[in-house]
Enzyme design. Structure first.
Site, PDB file in Angstrom:
ATOM      1  CB  CYS A  77      -0.997  -0.020   1.157  1.00 39.97           C
ATOM      2  SG  CYS A  77      -2.316   1.208   0.956  1.00 39.97           S
ATOM      3  CG  HIS A 178      -4.070  -3.487   2.367  1.00 42.17           C
ATOM      4  ND1 HIS A 178      -3.153  -3.048   3.291  1.00 42.17           N
ATOM      5  CD2 HIS A 178      -4.664  -2.385   1.856  1.00 42.17           C
ATOM      6  CE1 HIS A 178      -3.186  -1.722   3.338  1.00 42.17           C
ATOM      7  NE2 HIS A 178      -4.088  -1.299   2.473  1.00 42.17           N
ATOM      8  CD  GLU A 180      -2.255  -6.163   4.896  1.00 38.59           C
ATOM      9  OE1 GLU A 180      -2.549  -4.977   5.149  1.00 38.59           O
ATOM     10  OE2 GLU A 180      -1.647  -6.509   3.854  1.00 38.59           O
TER      11      GLU A 180
END
Length: 196
Positions: A77, A178, A180
């Site tokens: 990001c 992202h 994650e």
């Protein structure tokens, strides 16, 4: 294996810590130059504002340290954006690993909202980061700024126009999305980075 996460003036770092914990990895969260330099892999994640983040990095000489790393580095990001040369956000000079600019999304019609937020497909992947990831896999984005398509583009996504969903140069990898927060696909991408 020692995985270090760059601790700096950015949010959302703990979601990356949690994602690594789920994979059985206990990363070191640090802004210590020695710890970063001695790590096997480094993740440079976050959400935030470019000028404040760069100020924090420069005050601690971390911008130069990151630029000179030789082990695999993954920017996420704003981490991807700060690895570029310059960002329109706050007219900010960044780290300069990727010789390209970060631009602000300009909506072309009322249907486009900024920040771009939500799931979007990625395609045109060319990096070890995407081993086993099919074209048009959906991943999670939250961003108002983007990297245009360039020589370092390692995956593409479309919002208002095509843009770089990921970049790659030498030992530096990065994603605008992202991983994650991107479910099974994101976990696979994190595993691929750890296996590089």
């Amino acid at each position: 294996m020692k995985i270090a996460i760059v601790k700096y003036n950015a949010g959302n770092i703990y979601s990356v810590v949690n994602a690594l914990n789920r994979l059985g990895i206990n990363p070191v969260l640090t802004d210590d130059i020695e710890e970063l330099s001695s790590a096997d892999k480094i993740i440079f994640p976050g959400q935030g504002e470019a000028s404040g983040a760069m100020r924090y990095l420069k005050e601690r000489n971390l911008d130069k340290v990151i630029r000179d790393l030789h082990q695999p580095v993954l920017g996420i990001c704003i981490g991807q954006q700060l690895l570029c040369r310059h960002s329109e956000e706050g007219d900010t000079d960044c780290i300069g690993v990727f010789d390209t600019e970060v631009k602000r999304f300009t909506p072309s019609s009322h249907e486009y909202k900024v920040p771009a937020m939500g799931w979007n497909g990625i395609y045109g992947m060319k990096s070890k980061l995407f081993k086993g990831i099919p074209d048009n896999e959906f991943v999670y984005f939250v961003h108002s700024f983007y990297v245009p398509l360039c020589q370092y583009t390692a995956a593409v996504s479309d919002y208002i126009q095509p843009f770089s969903a990921a970049l790659h140069k030498d030992n530096f990898y990065s994603t605008q999305f992202h991983p994650e927060k991107s479910g099974d696909a994101g976990e696979r991408i994190i595993k691929n980075f750890i296996n590089i």
